[in-house]
Every structure is written in C-alpha cells, then in structure tokens.
Design a protein around this motif. Structure first.
Motif, mmCIF file in Angstrom:
data_model
loop_
_atom_site.group_PDB
_atom_site.id
_atom_site.type_symbol
_atom_site.label_atom_id
_atom_site.label_comp_id
_atom_site.label_asym_id
_atom_site.label_seq_id
_atom_site.Cartn_x
_atom_site.Cartn_y
_atom_site.Cartn_z
ATOM 1 N N VAL A 135 0.853 -1.190 0.000
ATOM 2 C CA VAL A 135 0.000 0.000 0.000
ATOM 3 C C VAL A 135 0.887 1.238 0.000
ATOM 4 O O VAL A 135 1.668 1.433 0.914
ATOM 5 C CB VAL A 135 -0.852 0.036 1.280
ATOM 6 N N ASN A 136 0.771 2.037 -1.027
ATOM 7 C CA ASN A 136 1.601 3.247 -1.049
ATOM 8 C C ASN A 136 0.755 4.487 -0.874
ATOM 9 O O ASN A 136 0.856 5.438 -1.618
ATOM 10 C CB ASN A 136 2.399 3.314 -2.360
ATOM 11 N N VAL A 137 -0.135 4.439 0.084
ATOM 12 C CA VAL A 137 -0.975 5.618 0.330
ATOM 13 C C VAL A 137 -0.680 6.124 1.732
ATOM 14 O O VAL A 137 -0.248 5.372 2.595
ATOM 15 C CB VAL A 137 -2.480 5.293 0.187
ATOM 16 N N GLY A 138 -0.925 7.414 1.948
ATOM 17 C CA GLY A 138 -0.633 8.022 3.242
ATOM 18 C C GLY A 138 -1.696 7.687 4.278
ATOM 19 O O GLY A 138 -2.749 7.117 3.956
ATOM 20 N N LEU A 139 -1.402 8.110 5.527
ATOM 21 C CA LEU A 139 -2.301 7.812 6.645
ATOM 22 C C LEU A 139 -3.702 8.364 6.398
ATOM 23 O O LEU A 139 -4.696 7.707 6.698
ATOM 24 C CB LEU A 139 -1.690 8.376 7.943
ATOM 25 N N ASP A 140 -3.787 9.557 5.798
ATOM 26 C CA ASP A 140 -5.105 10.160 5.585
ATOM 27 C C ASP A 140 -5.996 9.317 4.678
ATOM 28 O O ASP A 140 -7.168 9.120 4.977
ATOM 29 C CB ASP A 140 -4.955 11.566 4.984
ATOM 30 N N VAL A 141 -5.412 8.823 3.593
ATOM 31 C CA VAL A 141 -6.202 7.985 2.675
ATOM 32 C C VAL A 141 -6.584 6.693 3.385
ATOM 33 O O VAL A 141 -7.711 6.194 3.265
ATOM 34 C CB VAL A 141 -5.401 7.684 1.384
ATOM 35 N N ARG A 142 -5.661 6.158 4.158
ATOM 36 C CA ARG A 142 -5.964 4.926 4.905
ATOM 37 C C ARG A 142 -7.115 5.172 5.877
ATOM 38 O O ARG A 142 -8.014 4.346 6.008
ATOM 39 C CB ARG A 142 -4.722 4.455 5.666
ATOM 40 N N LEU A 143 -7.074 6.313 6.566
ATOM 41 C CA LEU A 143 -8.143 6.594 7.538
ATOM 42 C C LEU A 143 -9.472 6.870 6.850
ATOM 43 O O LEU A 143 -10.525 6.507 7.355
ATOM 44 C CB LEU A 143 -7.742 7.765 8.446
ATOM 45 N N ASP A 144 -9.405 7.496 5.662
ATOM 46 C CA ASP A 144 -10.644 7.708 4.893
ATOM 47 C C ASP A 144 -11.269 6.366 4.522
ATOM 48 O O ASP A 144 -12.476 6.275 4.321
ATOM 49 C CB ASP A 144 -10.350 8.469 3.588
ATOM 50 N N ASN A 145 -10.422 5.354 4.378
ATOM 51 C CA ASN A 145 -10.886 4.018 3.966
ATOM 52 C C ASN A 145 -10.570 3.001 5.053
ATOM 53 O O ASN A 145 -10.101 1.898 4.779
ATOM 54 C CB ASN A 145 -10.191 3.609 2.663
ATOM 55 N N ARG A 146 -10.837 3.380 6.296
ATOM 56 C CA ARG A 146 -10.433 2.537 7.416
ATOM 57 C C ARG A 146 -11.038 1.144 7.320
ATOM 58 O O ARG A 146 -10.425 0.151 7.703
ATOM 59 C CB ARG A 146 -10.871 3.223 8.725
ATOM 60 N N HIS A 147 -12.275 1.055 6.755
ATOM 61 C CA HIS A 147 -12.942 -0.246 6.624
ATOM 62 C C HIS A 147 -12.092 -1.220 5.814
ATOM 63 O O HIS A 147 -12.161 -2.415 6.017
ATOM 64 C CB HIS A 147 -14.317 -0.064 5.969
ATOM 65 N N LEU A 148 -11.293 -0.708 4.875
ATOM 66 C CA LEU A 148 -10.409 -1.583 4.095
ATOM 67 C C LEU A 148 -9.060 -1.713 4.779
ATOM 68 O O LEU A 148 -8.462 -2.781 4.826
ATOM 69 C CB LEU A 148 -10.172 -0.982 2.705
ATOM 70 N N ASP A 149 -8.591 -0.589 5.335
ATOM 71 C CA ASP A 149 -7.281 -0.568 5.987
ATOM 72 C C ASP A 149 -7.199 -1.633 7.089
ATOM 73 O O ASP A 149 -6.183 -2.303 7.244
ATOM 74 C CB ASP A 149 -7.060 0.839 6.567
ATOM 75 N N VAL A 150 -8.307 -1.790 7.837
ATOM 76 C CA VAL A 150 -8.297 -2.734 8.961
ATOM 77 C C VAL A 150 -8.248 -4.184 8.473
ATOM 78 O O VAL A 150 -7.908 -5.084 9.234
ATOM 79 C CB VAL A 150 -9.514 -2.478 9.887
ATOM 80 N N ARG A 151 -8.535 -4.420 7.199
ATOM 81 C CA ARG A 151 -8.416 -5.793 6.684
ATOM 82 C C ARG A 151 -6.950 -6.188 6.515
ATOM 83 O O ARG A 151 -6.638 -7.356 6.309
ATOM 84 C CB ARG A 151 -9.120 -5.922 5.328
ATOM 85 N N ARG A 152 -6.052 -5.210 6.513
ATOM 86 C CA ARG A 152 -4.624 -5.521 6.348
ATOM 87 C C ARG A 152 -4.136 -6.207 7.621
ATOM 88 O O ARG A 152 -4.494 -5.794 8.730
ATOM 89 C CB ARG A 152 -3.835 -4.246 6.064
#
Ligand code: AMO
Length: 469
Positions: A135-152
């Motif tokens: 994943v080459n996205v910053g924390l903000d994009v990850r937090l905007d998409n936390r529902h996907l981020d937490v699957r990591r």
C-alpha cells in the motif's frame, strides 16, 4: 489471525476458515460451508482456484465448472478482489508440493472442493487501499478508507492487541478489587479547565462533552464504592495537531479510597506489568505480524520486554535538574515538554514516574504535599505523571478530600465553587482520602506496538480536521 476454536456456527458458515485449516484431518471428506473475502482468483476455463480469507485464516477453494452451477462458477471466476463469497463443499487434502529428496515433507494442507455457494457482495474495483498487496498511500487515505485498511494483517493485529491490552488491564484491576463504572459524558462543569470544552445544547440548557470522568469517579468513591475504574471516551476541544493528541480519546481511569499517590502509582505499575507479561506470553503471534510489516518498511522490530518493578520515581525537582544538566532550557515551575522528556528518557529509558509537581501546575482536585516545598520554595503537590520516552502516558495523584480546601483551590484557580456544588457536596458528609489516575489508552498502545501516531491505534480517530468516517 484469531483463534476461533470455540466459535459457534452462524447463518453464513458451518465453520470458520481457521477451524477448517486447523482441523483438516478430522474434517476431511465432510461438507463445510465457509465465507470470506476473495483474495485471489486463478485459473480460466474449466477449473478455478479461489483464495478465501476470513478473520481467522485463509483457505483455497477449488471450483470445477461441471461440478456446480455454471453461473456461480462464472461469477466466482470474475469476482473482484475482496468480494465476499460463501462456498460449500467437502474438505480435501491439497496435492502435496514437490519436495527435493532428503527435504522434510511438510504437513498436509486442506482445501474445499466447492459444489455450491453464493456471491454475497461484489467489491468495487480498483480498491482505494490495497489489502494484501503493498500500500503506497498516506495515513489520511488509509483513515478515509479505514474499513479496508483494517483488513490488512498488521492493522488488524494492532486492533487485536488493543483489545488484549484492555482485557488484561481490566482483569488486573478486578483482581485488585476495583469495580467497573460508567460515568456521564454529558456534563455541566469542567473537570480539567474550561478552555478545552466542547459545548452542546442540552434541551433548554447548556452542557458540555466530558473531558474526563474525574469528578464522577471521585463521587463514586465518596459514595462508598471504594475502588472503581472506567474505560471510556474523553473529549477535549484542543487545537492540537500532533502525533499524540486527539479530540476524542479513550481514557483508562481508576480511583481508590484510603489510598495516596504512592499507592496508586503501585496499582499502575502492577497493571502495566501484568499487561506486558500477558502479551509476552499469549500474543507473540500478533507482535510477529506487526514486526513482519515493520520489516517490510525497514523499521526495527518491536519487542515486548516486561518492565521491571518498581518503575523509577524521579520527583519533579530532580527531573528539572536532569534536564538542566543535559543542556535543556527549563526553570522550576515550567512544564516538562517533549524535548525535555528526551533528556530524562536518555537516563531513564522505559516507564518512569514523575511525582510531586508544583501545586500551581496541577488541577484544583489534587492534594498538596504536606510541608514539602520545592527548591524554589514553591508548594509541591501529590500529583504525578507516568512517562515513556518523550510521551506522557498518565496523570494522577492523591485528591484533596477536605471540602474547605477544595473550595479554596477552586477560587484560587478562578473557578466559582457554586458551579461545583454537585461535586463538593459529596465531600460534606465524611470523605475518605483517595487517589487515582487517568491513562491514555492510545499512548500506551503506541509504546506496545511501536506505532508512531495515536491515529494508528484508534479505529476512527477524531482530530481537528476529521469527523468522518
Ligand atoms: P490528563 O488530562 O493528563 O489527566 O489526561 C490523562 C491522560 O490521557 C491522555 N490524554 C490524551 N490522549 C490523546 N489525546 C489527547 N488530547 C489527550 N489528553 C490527555 C494522556 C494523559 O496522560 N483527570 C486526570 C487524570 C487523573 O488525575 O485521574 C486527567 O484527565 O495519556
């Protein structure tokens, strides 16, 4: 991955994937239904391999066009990543991998030979945050998409660790006789100073979001509950924009009767010792997942070293001297800021208490330290902090239990005792001396997981620029 050995079947599955993977021998030849996210789909034509993941494991599902409903076969074949799919079929041994002569034969792996199933929800593509790939996205994009981020995997592991920390902390306090309470979050008066309150309209009157359970945990103790704790949200309207401040955070608080500052420092260090001991004996697998990710980022691994007790106690006056000797610019009466903490931490790595702060720097409810003056002659208090590295983890102290002095303290800090009668009345009919502390859960998690920002260990953080998701 979570241990699901005791989970019951649900409407959507007879088994978790983890149960099938770990009981393959027993389940071989039996029909199971599992459900999960599609990680990869391989194979075209007559056969297809679907890698399915749920929160407990991963398994390969093997599909044959002429073994099942044609349209289901085609839907699975064209399923996008993270599509949720349910499959039913018999558990079978996977074909063993080729092993060079002399090499040990690995234990058998199992798959599901699918006969039926359903696409539960097709995932949109492309994914805004990759789940299994880099994943080459910053924390903000990850937090905007936390529902996907937490699957990591490593993010998921961090939140499992968070749950464990709360479980072990709770467990320890209950073993010391503390009972859990819940205090109101809609309040009428400030506990921690009036400047950082979030105001709200409460029917015809004004109210605020609670900054701390402080006054209510004290009232619970005054009411005879003796030893209480609370894990709950606290709201601060601070215009900070740092790695360690949020506008909503979870505060882990205790309050105990017949206790002073030394007593509750003892409770704190025993609780942290218990948490670290339990994580180190039970949850190394989660730490390994975090470290696997850290290694991929070129970061040092985190190690769970159980801190030895007692934690060092460095009284405020000594801490100031350490900072001065280390070249820091600080005077008695100044706050100890992060860059000062670095100097202290160089001498005291790990958890350390800073007790006996100047009374003038502590809130009205803190007890002063009888007869004790600081090097400048200023009055000292029975208030303390617990620090780790450059960060404050906890504030606490013995409380003023004599109502006349409490009212004096309120006036001294420019507050009107008339606004606090709901609190001060609790002290009028016999008040036990008492003490307590409030620990920032996310800050403790930063130490345990090596996260460099509290947002990493808060599911849906609230800061100045974020109120969604
Ligand atoms: P204090 O205000 O120091 O003390 O807060 C206690 C602990 O809560 C955490 N914390 C925060 N975490 C994230 N974002 C914030 N904005 C934030 N503010 C505080 C810190 C801090 O050490 N009533 C007292 C506690 C007591 O005496 O019992 C209090 O609230 O880790």
């Amino acid at each position: 991955m979570r241990d699901s050995s005791s989970w019951h079947p649900t409407a959507y599955r007879t088994h978790t994937i983890g149960q099938v993977v770990s009981n393959g021998e027993e389940l071989e030849g039996k029909e199971v239904t599992v459900a999960g996210y599609a990680e990869t789909v391989r194979g075209r034509g007559a056969i297809c391999f679907l890698m399915l993941r749920d929160g407990t494991g991963q398994i390969q599902a093997f599909l044959k066009r002429d073994n099942m409903d044609e349209s289901l076969f085609e839907s699975v074949q064209s399923a996008t990543r993270e599509t949720t799919i349910q499959v039913t079929g018999k558990v079978a041994k996977k074909r063993p991998p080729k092993v060079a002569e002399g090499e040990p034969i690995p234990p058998p792996e199992f798959e599901v030979n699918v006969v039926s199933g359903a696409i539960l929800a097709m995932a949109a593509a492309p994914l805004p945050v990759g789940v299994t790939d880099e994943v080459n996205v910053g924390l903000d994009v990850r937090l905007d998409n936390r529902h996907l981020d937490v699957r990591r995997a490593h993010v998921n592991a961090m939140f499992q660790l968070r749950s464990k920390v709360l479980q072990y902390g709770r467990e320890h306090l209950i073993s010391e006789g503390f009972q859990e309470i819940n205090s109101p979050k809609i309040i009428a008066a400030a506990a921690e100073g009036g400047t950082n309150l979030f105001p709200m309209k409460y029917f015809e009157t004004d109210a605020y979001l609670s900054q701390s359970p402080q006054l209510y945990k004290q009232l619970a103790v005054l009411g005879g509950l003796e030893r209480v704790f609370e894990i709950g949200p606290a709201f601060r309207a601070e215009k900070h924009d740092t790695y360690r401040h949020l506008n909503e955070f979870v505060s882990f608080d205790i309050e105990g009767a017949w206790m002073d500052d030394d007593d509750v420092m003892g409770v704190q260090e025993r609780m942290i010792h218990h948490i670290w001991s339990c994580v180190s004996s039970n949850d190394q697998a989660l730490i390994d997942v975090v470290n696997e990710y850290r290694a991929s980022q070129g970061k040092e691994p985190v190690t769970v070293e159980v801190p030895s007790m007692p934690f060092p106690r460095i009284p405020y006056c000594d801490a100031i001297e350490i900072v001065k000797q280390g070249g820091g610019d600080i005077e008695w009466g100044d706050d100890i800021e992060s860059h000062h903490c670095d100097i202290i931490a160089a001498k005291h790595p790990g958890f350390h208490f800073i007790p006996r702060w100047p009374m003038s720097m502590k809130p009205f409810y803190i007890h002063h330290k009888e007869e004790e003056k600081g090097s400048s002659g200023g009055q000292l208090s029975r208030g303390f902090d617990l620090n780790y590295g450059r960060d404050e983890m906890t504030s606490g102290g013995a409380r003023e239990h004599r109502v006349e002095i409490l009212e004096e303290n309120l006036r001294g800090m420019g507050l009107d005792p008339a606004d606090f009668t709901f609190y001060t009345d609790g002290f009028r009919y016999g008040a036990p001396p008492h003490a307590g502390w409030g620990l920032g859960v996310a800050r403790l998690l930063m130490v345990l997981t090596g996260a460099g920002n509290v947002r990493e260990v808060v599911l849906f953080p609230r800061d100045r620029s974020r109120v969604t998701p």
